[in-house]
Motif scaffolding. Structure first.
Motif, PDB file in Angstrom:
ATOM      1  N   HIS A 180       0.667  -1.099  -0.030  1.00 39.77           N
ATOM      2  CA  HIS A 180       0.408  -0.298   0.084  1.00 39.77           C
ATOM      3  C   HIS A 180       0.893   1.424   0.320  1.00 39.77           C
ATOM      4  O   HIS A 180       0.268   2.263  -0.969  1.00 39.77           O
ATOM      5  N   ASN A 181       2.161   1.004   0.380  1.00 42.45           N
ATOM      6  CA  ASN A 181       2.539   2.682   0.767  1.00 42.45           C
ATOM      7  C   ASN A 181       4.399   2.008   0.359  1.00 42.45           C
ATOM      8  O   ASN A 181       5.068   2.727   0.288  1.00 42.45           O
ATOM      9  N   ASN A 197      11.853  -3.078  15.470  1.00 39.59           N
ATOM     10  CA  ASN A 197       9.485  -3.386  16.065  1.00 39.59           C
ATOM     11  C   ASN A 197       9.527  -2.191  15.896  1.00 39.59           C
ATOM     12  O   ASN A 197       9.933  -0.303  15.812  1.00 39.59           O
ATOM     13  N   ILE A 198       7.459  -2.030  15.670  1.00 43.27           N
ATOM     14  CA  ILE A 198       7.279  -1.352  15.056  1.00 43.27           C
ATOM     15  C   ILE A 198       5.599  -1.310  16.001  1.00 43.27           C
ATOM     16  O   ILE A 198       4.921  -2.522  16.232  1.00 43.27           O
ATOM     17  N   CYS A 213      12.977   0.712  16.934  1.00 46.83           N
ATOM     18  CA  CYS A 213      12.163   0.207  17.658  1.00 46.83           C
ATOM     19  C   CYS A 213      11.084   1.620  17.843  1.00 46.83           C
ATOM     20  O   CYS A 213      11.923   3.253  17.912  1.00 46.83           O
ATOM     21  N   LEU A 214       9.812   1.806  16.972  1.00 47.55           N
ATOM     22  CA  LEU A 214       9.100   2.958  15.746  1.00 47.55           C
ATOM     23  C   LEU A 214       7.682   2.504  16.983  1.00 47.55           C
ATOM     24  O   LEU A 214       7.048   1.373  17.087  1.00 47.55           O
ATOM     25  N   SER A 215       7.012   3.570  17.892  1.00 51.13           N
ATOM     26  CA  SER A 215       5.785   3.989  18.096  1.00 51.13           C
ATOM     27  C   SER A 215       5.211   5.036  17.388  1.00 51.13           C
ATOM     28  O   SER A 215       5.393   6.066  17.932  1.00 51.13           O
ATOM     29  N   ALA A 250       2.940   3.220   7.069  1.00 46.17           N
ATOM     30  CA  ALA A 250       4.294   4.611   6.244  1.00 46.17           C
ATOM     31  C   ALA A 250       5.458   3.890   7.190  1.00 46.17           C
ATOM     32  O   ALA A 250       6.255   3.051   6.210  1.00 46.17           O
ATOM     33  N   ALA A 251       5.606   3.598   8.524  1.00 48.87           N
ATOM     34  CA  ALA A 251       6.976   3.051   9.080  1.00 48.87           C
ATOM     35  C   ALA A 251       6.862   1.535   8.833  1.00 48.87           C
ATOM     36  O   ALA A 251       8.146   1.797   8.488  1.00 48.87           O
ATOM     37  N   THR A 252       6.069   0.814   8.388  1.00 50.54           N
ATOM     38  CA  THR A 252       5.653  -0.567   8.262  1.00 50.54           C
ATOM     39  C   THR A 252       6.653  -0.122   6.593  1.00 50.54           C
ATOM     40  O   THR A 252       7.956  -1.494   6.519  1.00 50.54           O
ATOM     41  N   ALA A 253       5.906   0.010   5.648  1.00 52.65           N
ATOM     42  CA  ALA A 253       7.247   0.346   4.320  1.00 52.65           C
ATOM     43  C   ALA A 253       8.405   0.807   4.211  1.00 52.65           C
ATOM     44  O   ALA A 253       9.207   0.712   3.835  1.00 52.65           O
ATOM     45  N   LYS A 254       8.674   2.067   5.277  1.00 52.47           N
ATOM     46  CA  LYS A 254       9.550   2.625   5.450  1.00 52.47           C
ATOM     47  C   LYS A 254      10.775   1.087   6.157  1.00 52.47           C
ATOM     48  O   LYS A 254      11.762   1.204   5.754  1.00 52.47           O
TER      49      LYS A 254
END
Length: 282
Positions: free
Chosen positions: A36-37, A224-225, A248-250, A268-272
């Protein structure tokens, strides 16, 4: 070969399909969401799903003559204890629940729903599905079978990215520690319960005991997200418990929705996180 191997979370048993067909169907759904992103959609061979829903489903116990595998009032004593520990972690007092011999789990689920403004029925359904799957993996012989499925997929596909949701992150972590010959450029965990004390953390399969958690040697990087509202990805951040987490993204990506993978995959965090590890042509 696929550039991405994916590992799903709980409640993915597909009774209408065999393991290979179920893996293909779920993998296609993950590829659509993950693309998607990204600059362009993922192709049919870009992502391979390591499916294990049939294995944990078969290992889940049924308690009582009238019990079903999704009956919140028929959970095993071990599952009840896990739910109580989870409630405590989320700030729900379990003293009153423990005094309710007939429905302590229902009380905890409703208390969590009230505290976080969630739909009571959806939280009950989630509890009835998540904890039996989790305990079936952690405490039955299915654990080795699940790990073998993932190890076979990684060995066959030789992916750059291993992305794992929910219970799948526990499977991925365990497998990479058990099979140090397996190599990936990045392990991406989304909505992970790896740091959950009492319930998950003491039972992970890595050397040195549960206090020595760290990035598996076969993963060159670990991202990690976790959505701040995800009631399973607790406690946050994962870096407080595990060493070697590269990032580690939150972020408030609205991913909880009863802990489904779709919100994370479309974010967008996972795509990045995965894009640098994919071919430049993407």
């Amino acid at each position: 070969m696929s550039r991405i191997v994916a590992v799903h979370g709980v409640n993915q048993y597909d009774p209408a399909r065999g393991p290979e067909e179920a893996a293909d169907r779920l993998g296609a759904a993950w590829a659509r969401a993950l693309g998607h992103n990204l600059p362009r959609p993922l192709g049919g061979n870009d992502l391979a799903m390591a499916y294990y829903g049939d294995l944990v489903h078969a290992a889940r116990p049924v308690r009582g003559a009238q019990g079903t595998r999704e009956d919140i009032d028929q959970l095993t004593p071990e599952a009840v204890d896990a739910v109580l520990r989870w409630g405590e972690l989320l700030g729900v007092s379990t003293q009153e629940a423990q005094g309710r011999a007939l429905a302590p789990v229902r009380w905890i689920a409703d208390a969590v729903a009230r505290r976080y403004g969630l739909d009571h029925d959806l939280v009950r359904q989630f509890v009835a599905r998540f904890f039996p799957d989790l305990l079936a993996y952690l405490h039955t012989p299915a654990r080795k079978q699940v790990q073998q499925r993932l190890a076979d997929a990684v060995a066959r596909q030789r992916p750059r990215v291993l992305i794992a949701h929910s219970l799948g992150s526990v499977v991925a972590y365990d497998t990479l520690w058990q099979r140090t010959d397996l190599k990936v450029d990045v392990l991406v965990t989304i909505g992970s319960p790896l740091a959950m004390p009492d319930v998950v953390l003491p039972h992970l399969q890595h050397p040195g005991g549960f206090r020595s958690g760290s990035r598996p040697p076969g993963a060159a990087a670990w991202i990690n997200i976790a959505d701040p509202g995800d009631l399973v990805a607790v406690p946050q951040p994962l870096t407080d418990t595990f060493r070697g987490v590269t990032s580690c993204l939150s972020s408030g990506i609205g991913a909880f929705r009863m802990h489904k993978a779709g919100g994370y995959l479309r974010s967008a965090a996972t795509a990045k996180a995965v894009l640098p590890y994919l071919d430049r042509a993407l």
